[in-house]
Each structure stands twice: as C-alpha cells, then as structure tokens.
Design a protein around this motif. Structure first.
Motif, PDB file in Angstrom:
ATOM      1  N   THR A 154       0.851  -1.185   0.000  1.00  0.00           N
ATOM      2  CA  THR A 154       0.000   0.000   0.000  1.00  0.00           C
ATOM      3  C   THR A 154       0.885   1.232   0.000  1.00  0.00           C
ATOM      4  O   THR A 154       2.083   1.159   0.281  1.00  0.00           O
ATOM      5  CB  THR A 154      -0.932   0.016   1.229  1.00  0.00           C
ATOM      6  OG1 THR A 154      -0.129   0.014   2.429  1.00  0.00           O
ATOM      7  CG2 THR A 154      -1.843  -1.200   1.250  1.00  0.00           C
ATOM      8  N   SER A 168       0.869   5.835  -1.181  1.00  0.00           N
ATOM      9  CA  SER A 168       0.311   6.902  -1.992  1.00  0.00           C
ATOM     10  C   SER A 168       0.722   6.762  -3.446  1.00  0.00           C
ATOM     11  O   SER A 168       1.620   5.984  -3.784  1.00  0.00           O
ATOM     12  CB  SER A 168       0.761   8.260  -1.437  1.00  0.00           C
ATOM     13  OG  SER A 168       2.174   8.325  -1.390  1.00  0.00           O
ATOM     14  N   ALA A 169       0.067   7.520  -4.308  1.00  0.00           N
ATOM     15  CA  ALA A 169       0.370   7.490  -5.734  1.00  0.00           C
ATOM     16  C   ALA A 169       1.828   7.865  -5.965  1.00  0.00           C
ATOM     17  O   ALA A 169       2.321   8.846  -5.416  1.00  0.00           O
ATOM     18  CB  ALA A 169      -0.552   8.459  -6.478  1.00  0.00           C
ATOM     19  N   SER A 200       4.478   6.018  -5.117  1.00  0.00           N
ATOM     20  CA  SER A 200       5.429   5.486  -4.132  1.00  0.00           C
ATOM     21  C   SER A 200       6.195   4.276  -4.657  1.00  0.00           C
ATOM     22  O   SER A 200       7.098   3.787  -3.994  1.00  0.00           O
ATOM     23  CB  SER A 200       4.697   5.119  -2.829  1.00  0.00           C
ATOM     24  OG  SER A 200       3.644   4.210  -3.072  1.00  0.00           O
ATOM     25  N   ASN A 243      -3.942   1.876  -3.005  1.00  0.00           N
ATOM     26  CA  ASN A 243      -3.830   3.123  -2.261  1.00  0.00           C
ATOM     27  C   ASN A 243      -5.172   3.374  -1.591  1.00  0.00           C
ATOM     28  O   ASN A 243      -6.160   3.705  -2.259  1.00  0.00           O
ATOM     29  CB  ASN A 243      -3.476   4.271  -3.212  1.00  0.00           C
ATOM     30  CG  ASN A 243      -3.362   5.613  -2.510  1.00  0.00           C
ATOM     31  OD1 ASN A 243      -3.465   5.697  -1.282  1.00  0.00           O
ATOM     32  ND2 ASN A 243      -3.174   6.674  -3.265  1.00  0.00           N
ATOM     33  N   ALA A 279      -6.249   5.703  -0.013  1.00  0.00           N
ATOM     34  CA  ALA A 279      -6.723   7.092  -0.101  1.00  0.00           C
ATOM     35  C   ALA A 279      -7.408   7.367  -1.434  1.00  0.00           C
ATOM     36  O   ALA A 279      -7.924   8.465  -1.643  1.00  0.00           O
ATOM     37  CB  ALA A 279      -5.558   8.061   0.086  1.00  0.00           C
ATOM     38  N   GLN A 280      -7.417   6.390  -2.331  1.00  0.00           N
ATOM     39  CA  GLN A 280      -8.014   6.581  -3.652  1.00  0.00           C
ATOM     40  C   GLN A 280      -8.989   5.453  -3.961  1.00  0.00           C
ATOM     41  O   GLN A 280      -8.754   4.633  -4.843  1.00  0.00           O
ATOM     42  CB  GLN A 280      -6.934   6.660  -4.728  1.00  0.00           C
ATOM     43  CG  GLN A 280      -6.066   7.902  -4.638  1.00  0.00           C
ATOM     44  CD  GLN A 280      -5.093   8.022  -5.797  1.00  0.00           C
ATOM     45  OE1 GLN A 280      -4.888   7.090  -6.558  1.00  0.00           O
ATOM     46  NE2 GLN A 280      -4.480   9.188  -5.934  1.00  0.00           N
ATOM     47  N   GLN A 300       3.661  -0.804   3.928  1.00  0.00           N
ATOM     48  CA  GLN A 300       3.128   0.503   3.548  1.00  0.00           C
ATOM     49  C   GLN A 300       4.296   1.373   3.094  1.00  0.00           C
ATOM     50  O   GLN A 300       5.137   1.776   3.898  1.00  0.00           O
ATOM     51  CB  GLN A 300       2.408   1.145   4.738  1.00  0.00           C
ATOM     52  CG  GLN A 300       1.719   2.457   4.398  1.00  0.00           C
ATOM     53  CD  GLN A 300       1.042   3.066   5.617  1.00  0.00           C
ATOM     54  OE1 GLN A 300       1.590   3.935   6.278  1.00  0.00           O
ATOM     55  NE2 GLN A 300      -0.153   2.590   5.914  1.00  0.00           N
ATOM     56  N   GLN A 321       6.343   4.615   1.753  1.00  0.00           N
ATOM     57  CA  GLN A 321       6.305   6.009   2.192  1.00  0.00           C
ATOM     58  C   GLN A 321       6.864   6.908   1.103  1.00  0.00           C
ATOM     59  O   GLN A 321       7.664   6.492   0.272  1.00  0.00           O
ATOM     60  CB  GLN A 321       7.139   6.186   3.464  1.00  0.00           C
ATOM     61  CG  GLN A 321       6.701   5.304   4.615  1.00  0.00           C
ATOM     62  CD  GLN A 321       5.317   5.666   5.123  1.00  0.00           C
ATOM     63  OE1 GLN A 321       4.983   6.837   5.274  1.00  0.00           O
ATOM     64  NE2 GLN A 321       4.508   4.649   5.376  1.00  0.00           N
ATOM     65  N   VAL A 348       6.837   9.883  -2.070  1.00  0.00           N
ATOM     66  CA  VAL A 348       6.419   9.864  -3.465  1.00  0.00           C
ATOM     67  C   VAL A 348       7.654  10.049  -4.335  1.00  0.00           C
ATOM     68  O   VAL A 348       7.945  11.150  -4.788  1.00  0.00           O
ATOM     69  CB  VAL A 348       5.371  10.963  -3.759  1.00  0.00           C
ATOM     70  CG1 VAL A 348       4.779  10.790  -5.146  1.00  0.00           C
ATOM     71  CG2 VAL A 348       4.269  10.931  -2.708  1.00  0.00           C
ATOM     72  N   GLU A 373       0.770  15.433  -4.023  1.00  0.00           N
ATOM     73  CA  GLU A 373       0.220  14.498  -3.031  1.00  0.00           C
ATOM     74  C   GLU A 373       0.026  15.182  -1.692  1.00  0.00           C
ATOM     75  O   GLU A 373      -0.922  14.903  -0.969  1.00  0.00           O
ATOM     76  CB  GLU A 373       1.174  13.298  -2.889  1.00  0.00           C
ATOM     77  CG  GLU A 373       0.705  12.223  -1.929  1.00  0.00           C
ATOM     78  CD  GLU A 373      -0.488  11.443  -2.458  1.00  0.00           C
ATOM     79  OE1 GLU A 373      -1.256  10.919  -1.633  1.00  0.00           O
ATOM     80  OE2 GLU A 373      -0.662  11.366  -3.691  1.00  0.00           O
ATOM     81  N   GLU A 374       0.888  16.098  -1.355  1.00  0.00           N
ATOM     82  CA  GLU A 374       0.832  16.767  -0.046  1.00  0.00           C
ATOM     83  C   GLU A 374      -0.126  17.949  -0.026  1.00  0.00           C
ATOM     84  O   GLU A 374      -0.791  18.198   0.979  1.00  0.00           O
ATOM     85  CB  GLU A 374       2.227  17.237   0.345  1.00  0.00           C
ATOM     86  CG  GLU A 374       2.296  17.884   1.735  1.00  0.00           C
ATOM     87  CD  GLU A 374       3.705  18.302   2.107  1.00  0.00           C
ATOM     88  OE1 GLU A 374       3.845  18.985   3.143  1.00  0.00           O
ATOM     89  OE2 GLU A 374       4.640  17.942   1.373  1.00  0.00           O
TER      90      GLU A 374
END
Length: 458
Positions: A273, A275-276, A278, A408, A410-411, A441, A443, A445, A455-456
């Motif tokens: 898992t 973020s986009a 990563s 992800n 978050a998406q 997971q 970390q 990007v 992303e931030e």
C-alpha cells in the motif's frame, strides 16, 4: 429478561457487498424487502462481478426460504446453520407496497419504497428495534430524516481506523538495540544471522515478516514467532539498497523492504500500500519479470485490476480479452516502459520482454472459477475490491503461485467502500499472522518532486 430480537432490514448494496450477509446477524430477524429481491433479479444477468454476487445472494436466500410457505416467509423462517451450530435468527421477506395512508415518501424511487416499508414495519412492531442496514450513506441520511434507525454493514470491517492497520514495519528511532536487554545471536552455515529476542522487549504488536529498522542502520525481518521470543533475520541494509531487480534499484528503505518481500519465494502473499507514485506497481512488475524470465520461479504473470465500471464496460470494448483489458491496465505497460526507458532501443527491449514473458491481462470476470498454477498474480488497484471479491481472487491461487496486491487506500473509487471496509484492508488484517505472507506501507512519493508536492498539497 431476554432482549427482543432486532429486525435488520438489508438494502441491496449489502447483499452485493457480501452475498452471505444474511448469515451474520446471529439471533436477530433478517428482513429482505421485496424491492431488494426485484433489484437483485434485475442485476443478476451478465458476466460482471455484480451479477455474480447477485446470483450468489439469491441462492443464499433460497437455501433458507426455498420450501417455506408464504405465511412463514412473511413471519420469518428459522435460519438453519447446520448440525454443528444451533438455529439462530430468522429470515423474512417484507412486502414494499405500502398503503397510501402510511407512506412517508413518494414511491417513485426504489429507495423510497424500502424506507416506507421499513417505517410501516417499525409501526407494526413497536416492541422491537428496527434498523435499516445499508452501505449507501445518502440512504442512511434519508432514513434518519424519516425517524428510522440506519447503520452501515460492518461485519467484515475489522478496523475502525486504518491508522491501526499493520504497516509491515516498526521504526525504532535512534537505535533498535537500546530497546533490547537480552539477545541470542546465531549464524547459520549459509551465512545468515538470526537474533532471538524476548517478546516482552517489544511493546508494539509483532507479526511474521515484519521489518525492524532504526536510524543507526540496523535492519531485520521477523523470521519466526514463538510464545516467548521473536526470531529476527538480520539484513544487510546497504546490500538491500544496492540490490537490482530487472534494472531497478530501490530509492529508499521502504522500497528495499518491499523488494525483499517480493523476491522471497517463501512469501506467497504480498500486500503493498502507499500513496500514488510510491513505487508499488513498478517494484512489483520488475520483481515479477525477474522471477519469471530469469529465475523461472513462475511460469506466467497474471495481471488484473479493479476499476470502477470495468465489469460493465469491458463487454463493449472491441477485440479479444487481452485487447479489451489493455486500456484498463495501462499502469502495467507504462511501468514496463519506465523499466526500459534508458535502454538504447527501448521499444526493442519492451517487445523482447513481452515476447519472452507470458504476461497475461485478465478481467476479474474471467478469474472466477479458475485456478492458476505456478503463476504470479498481480492485482492492481485492489483497494476497490470488497472483502468478498478479494477472497474470490486470492482463492484462485494454485500450487506454486504468489499473489501481489497493490493499492492506495486514499483513492477508493467504488461507491460503497471506505478505507476501513475495503477488501485490501480486510485482507491485510486477516493475514497479518500468516507466516507465508507480508505487507508493507510504502512512504513518500519518489515519482517526481511535482508528484510529491501534489500528493501533499492537493
């Protein structure tokens, strides 16, 4: 004095999310509105995942109501759970043609028909608690506005907050060894080093194949757990960072740990898992090609993904199954190009890989009922799968196969899923104690400075 059973009225989306939902309400009465049966009937045709779930839900209902009389169906048929389990709860069908005098909403919408029927049921049984169970947030809002208790279906929701989800690693800050008072170290004939430390030395929960690291350079992976001790396999951090897989080197410690899990033949399930950007997909693809083309651990790569609309739209795309799937699996081919971007003849390298590696794009519809032997099954965008769907896919893994789930949280694009109810969360939580599985997971990007800033800040 025993409490009266609760009437749980199930919405259609609950039975699509989990076709076996009717078995999960213990001693209470499960109620299926007639409108829900009609919606299941309308959606049951076709080869899509939704149609298959509707058919299974109908079969589950028929198992209980099959030979019951109309009176019994209306009043409630006992749910027979087999010889080993006592009969608990009942299942009934709720007629949704509400008399005009009792209607609280106009019945031009199926949702309104269900709400009117639930309101009438509540009026007819004032001594019982009546609750509507639905995955639809707006349906729950409408229910509460009508004075009806409504709740989400949470039987397969194992966490209340994904912040509690196992990340696959523990960061010990300045020094790992400052936390350890006793250790036994052993070096095997193969040159590997193992540390045995007391479980009581680690305050956090510890799971198989979890990584321990610190700022001083220590890196280890949980090899085995006993009731009293943790056995850590010592990893050479620098060697792991310099490890190259199909021309790809990790950019940070998290990618290095992910690569260690992906390339380990003894780890049969890997969940990545993050973020986009990563690095989930490109790491998995590089490892898959390495293990298929070079080390020949697997005979083929099965690539699939969950995309909103895929089940319905694939039938309208021209061509073979592989040609239909190609637009949906652009992330795989994009990353294949990225792996060979710096080659003197990038197009030739990609054609060589595609010619040599049996890379097959499969629709989720075609995976049901099949068994894949000696295959690496790569599931992209798995955060959009329900727990029921993730089980359907992972159980397709046959002898000598490995499953890699990427996502992800978050998406999420599926209307009735959230990070806590996603199949990816469910799988990670259910398999956290599986000795042959691991998750990580990722970390940061690393894709680009632009992607990191977006992303931030977006």
């Amino acid at each position: 004095m025993s409490l009266s059973p609760i009437f749980y009225v199930l919405d259609t989306n609950v039975l699509i999310h989990d076709p076996s939902a009717i078995w999960n309400f213990d001693e209470h009465q499960v109620v299926i509105p007639m409108t829900v049966l009609e919606e299941l009937d309308n959606l049951k045709s076709g080869r899509g995942a939704v149609a298959a779930d509707c058919r299974q839900a109908i079969r589950e209902i028929d198992r209980i109501l099959g030979k019951a009389t109309p009176v019994d169906v209306e009043q409630g048929v006992p749910i027979d759970r087999g010889k080993q389990v006592p009969t608990l709860g009942t299942l009934s069908v709720l007629m949704t043609e509400t008399p005009q005098i009792h209607r609280i909403l106009p019945e031009h919408l199926n949702d309104n028909k269900i709400l009117n029927a639930v309101a009438l049921l509540k009026q007819q049984h004032p001594a019982h608690h009546v609750a509507l169970v639905t995955k639809d947030i707006n349906m729950r809002l409408k229910a509460r506005a009508c004075g009806i208790d409504a709740e989400d279906y949470q039987t397969d929701q194992l966490l209340s907050d994904i912040a509690h989800l196992n990340k696959g690693y523990i960061d010990f800050g300045d020094s790992f060894w400052d936390h350890i008072s006793a250790v036994e170290t052993e070096q095997t004939h193969g040159g590997e080093t193992f540390h045995q430390i007391p479980r009581s030395a680690i305050e956090q929960e510890v799971y198989p194949n979890q990584f321990f690291f610190d700022a001083a350079g220590f890196l280890g992976r949980v090899s085995r757990l006993t009731d009293t001790h943790i056995i850590l396999r010592h990893l050479d951090r620098e060697r792991l960072m310099q490890r190259e897989t199909w021309g790809l080197q990790p950019r940070d410690i998290f990618q290095a740990m992910a690569m260690d899990l992906l390339l380990d033949p003894d780890v049969h399930l890997v969940n990545l898992t993050g973020s986009a950007g990563s690095g989930k997909t490109i790491l998995a693809l590089a490892a898959a090609i390495e293990m298929t083309l070079d080390t020949k651990l697997f005979r083929r790569i099965i690539a699939t993904r969950s995309t909103q609309g895929l089940d319905e739209d694939i039938g309208f795309l021209p061509g073979t199954e592989a040609e239909k799937m190609e637009p949906w699996l652009g992330a795989i081919t994009d990353n294949l190009e990225a792996l060979h971007w710096d080659d003197e003849n990038a197009a030739g390298s990609i054609d060589y890989v595609l010619a040599k590696v049996p890379l097959q794009f499969k629709s989720l519809n075609y995976i049901r009922g099949r068994s894949f032997q000696h295959s690496l099954i790569l599931i992209d965008e798995s955060q959009n799968l329900t727990p029921h769907q993730i089980k359907t896919i992972v159980t397709r893994s046959g002898t000598g196969s490995k499953v890699v789930c990427l996502g992800n949280l978050a998406q999420i694009d599926t209307p009735y899923l959230s990070p806590t109810s996603s199949g990816l969360t469910y799988l990670t939580e259910r398999f956290k104690n599986f000795a042959l599985g691991g998750n990580l997971q990722l970390q940061g990007v690393p894709r680009s400075e632009l992607a990191a800033y977006a992303e931030e800040h977006l």
